[in-house]
Design a protein around this motif. Structure first.
Motif, PDB file in Angstrom:
ATOM      1  N   ILE A  21      17.082 -14.500   5.453  1.00 54.80           N
ATOM      2  CA  ILE A  21      16.244 -14.817   4.097  1.00 54.80           C
ATOM      3  C   ILE A  21      15.183 -14.181   3.442  1.00 54.80           C
ATOM      4  CG2 ILE A  21      15.836 -16.146   1.847  1.00 54.80           C
ATOM      5  CD1 ILE A  21      18.743 -17.754   3.277  1.00 54.80           C
ATOM      6  N   ALA A  22      14.065 -14.377   4.162  1.00 54.81           N
ATOM      7  CA  ALA A  22      12.916 -14.042   4.445  1.00 54.81           C
ATOM      8  C   ALA A  22      12.843 -12.591   4.692  1.00 54.81           C
ATOM      9  CB  ALA A  22      11.617 -14.922   5.091  1.00 54.81           C
ATOM     10  N   GLU A  23      13.048 -12.084   5.554  1.00 57.08           N
ATOM     11  CA  GLU A  23      12.826 -10.365   6.127  1.00 57.08           C
ATOM     12  C   GLU A  23      14.267  -9.967   5.566  1.00 57.08           C
ATOM     13  OE1 GLU A  23      14.210 -11.072  10.385  1.00 57.08           O
ATOM     14  OE2 GLU A  23      12.002 -11.293  10.926  1.00 57.08           O
ATOM     15  N   PHE A  50       9.782  -8.650   1.021  1.00 55.11           N
ATOM     16  CA  PHE A  50       9.684  -9.262   2.217  1.00 55.11           C
ATOM     17  C   PHE A  50       8.243  -7.594   3.451  1.00 55.11           C
ATOM     18  CE2 PHE A  50       9.737  -8.418   6.653  1.00 55.11           C
ATOM     19  CZ  PHE A  50       9.448 -10.280   7.359  1.00 55.11           C
ATOM     20  N   VAL A  51       7.680  -7.596   3.841  1.00 52.11           N
ATOM     21  CA  VAL A  51       6.914  -6.830   4.831  1.00 52.11           C
ATOM     22  C   VAL A  51       7.209  -7.571   6.065  1.00 52.11           C
ATOM     23  CG1 VAL A  51       4.566  -5.724   4.460  1.00 52.11           C
ATOM     24  CG2 VAL A  51       5.368  -6.065   3.022  1.00 52.11           C
ATOM     25  N   TRP A  52       6.339  -8.011   6.222  1.00 54.09           N
ATOM     26  CA  TRP A  52       6.429  -8.595   7.619  1.00 54.09           C
ATOM     27  C   TRP A  52       5.906  -9.947   8.357  1.00 54.09           C
ATOM     28  CZ3 TRP A  52       1.806 -11.013  10.332  1.00 54.09           C
ATOM     29  CH2 TRP A  52       1.584 -11.417  11.264  1.00 54.09           C
ATOM     30  N   ARG A  53       6.804 -10.281   9.327  1.00 53.85           N
ATOM     31  CA  ARG A  53       6.008 -12.424   9.827  1.00 53.85           C
ATOM     32  C   ARG A  53       5.707 -11.868  10.920  1.00 53.85           C
ATOM     33  NH1 ARG A  53       9.955 -15.106  12.198  1.00 53.85           N
ATOM     34  NH2 ARG A  53      11.965 -13.710  11.835  1.00 53.85           N
ATOM     35  N   SER A  71       3.082 -14.564   6.988  1.00 53.04           N
ATOM     36  CA  SER A  71       3.929 -13.750   6.307  1.00 53.04           C
ATOM     37  C   SER A  71       3.295 -12.378   4.867  1.00 53.04           C
ATOM     38  CB  SER A  71       5.308 -14.058   6.202  1.00 53.04           C
ATOM     39  OG  SER A  71       4.961 -14.681   4.533  1.00 53.04           O
ATOM     40  N   VAL A  72       3.478 -12.382   5.610  1.00 59.34           N
ATOM     41  CA  VAL A  72       3.347 -10.647   4.382  1.00 59.34           C
ATOM     42  C   VAL A  72       4.213 -10.211   3.487  1.00 59.34           C
ATOM     43  CG1 VAL A  72       1.827  -7.897   4.061  1.00 59.34           C
ATOM     44  CG2 VAL A  72       0.931 -10.260   5.914  1.00 59.34           C
ATOM     45  N   TRP A  73       3.650 -10.287   2.199  1.00 56.83           N
ATOM     46  CA  TRP A  73       4.861  -9.639   0.898  1.00 56.83           C
ATOM     47  C   TRP A  73       4.306  -8.335   0.373  1.00 56.83           C
ATOM     48  CZ3 TRP A  73       8.992 -12.300   0.468  1.00 56.83           C
ATOM     49  CH2 TRP A  73       9.275 -13.130   1.997  1.00 56.83           C
ATOM     50  N   ALA A 105      -1.983  -2.561   2.403  1.00 55.68           N
ATOM     51  CA  ALA A 105      -1.260  -2.884   2.975  1.00 55.68           C
ATOM     52  C   ALA A 105      -1.234  -1.263   4.450  1.00 55.68           C
ATOM     53  CB  ALA A 105      -0.703  -1.435   1.845  1.00 55.68           C
ATOM     54  N   GLY A 106      -0.499  -2.412   5.398  1.00 61.99           N
ATOM     55  CA  GLY A 106      -0.437  -1.558   6.309  1.00 61.99           C
ATOM     56  C   GLY A 106      -1.239  -2.121   7.699  1.00 61.99           C
ATOM     57  N   LYS A 107      -1.857  -3.357   7.146  1.00 64.38           N
ATOM     58  CA  LYS A 107      -2.535  -4.140   8.240  1.00 64.38           C
ATOM     59  C   LYS A 107      -2.022  -5.820   7.815  1.00 64.38           C
ATOM     60  CE  LYS A 107      -6.810  -1.880   8.464  1.00 64.38           C
ATOM     61  NZ  LYS A 107      -8.129  -2.078   8.534  1.00 64.38           N
ATOM     62  N   ASN A 108      -1.381  -6.135   9.228  1.00 64.51           N
ATOM     63  CA  ASN A 108      -1.193  -7.548   9.615  1.00 64.51           C
ATOM     64  C   ASN A 108      -1.790  -8.280  10.397  1.00 64.51           C
ATOM     65  OD1 ASN A 108       1.931  -6.445   8.572  1.00 64.51           O
ATOM     66  ND2 ASN A 108       2.000  -5.783  10.581  1.00 64.51           N
ATOM     67  N   PRO A 109      -2.240  -9.605   9.114  1.00 60.73           N
ATOM     68  CA  PRO A 109      -2.995 -10.546   9.677  1.00 60.73           C
ATOM     69  C   PRO A 109      -2.555 -11.181  11.118  1.00 60.73           C
ATOM     70  CG  PRO A 109      -1.821 -11.042   7.956  1.00 60.73           C
ATOM     71  CD  PRO A 109      -1.488 -10.283   8.738  1.00 60.73           C
TER      72      PRO A 109
END
Length: 149
Positions: free
Chosen positions: A34-36, A41-44, A68-70, A111-115
């Motif tokens: 559901i999240a994806e 939604f960007v990333w998890r 996650s990233v939104w 944007a483009g960088k995930n934690p």
């Protein structure tokens, strides 16, 4: 351009493989899907199994983490409160202890960088120590998306 990063943690009432958590664990794939498939939604964070239960940035096996990233605060709120995720949210007391510390933190990232799990951990600890600030905040005091960091 900036995206919203989030971390949330939960303290399990029993080990993750306990029968007490079977319903929760059995629902993870559905909730993650559901999240994806949610708008914005960007990333998890996930491992080979497709979830994040193996990540432990707090060195506490009773804590599970979700990062996650939104695209926006609104997109994250819509997932949390207005999608099938709400079913898990409503039943959370069945599986998780009530947290006495901050259990969710938000912050803006390029944007483009995930934690990393470590960065997310630090943002949550910062929020717990300092309350809502421009660098780590909650749904209670949302910080607007920056023009530049």
């Amino acid at each position: 351009m900036y995206h919203l990063a989030q971390i949330n943690i939960a303290q399990l009432i029993a080990p993750i493989d306990s029968p007490l958590l079977a319903d929760f664990v059995g629902d993870l794939d559905r909730i993650n899907a559901i999240a994806e498939n949610s708008k914005g939604f960007v990333w998890r964070l996930k491992d080979e199994s497709g979830n994040a239960t193996s990540f432990n940035p707090f060195d506490d096996s009773s804590l599970i983490v979700n990062i996650s990233v939104w695209e926006s605060v609104e997109d994250l709120k819509n997932f949390v409160y207005y999608s099938g995720h709400i079913e898990v949210f409503i039943k959370r007391a069945k599986w998780f202890e009530k947290m006495k510390t901050a259990h969710m933190a938000l912050w803006w990232i390029e944007a483009g960088k995930n934690p990393t799990a470590e960065e997310a951990r630090n943002k949550l600890l910062e929020l717990d120590r300092n309350g809502d600030t421009d660098s780590s905040f909650s749904f209670k005091k949302i910080v607007e998306k920056p023009n530049s960091l």
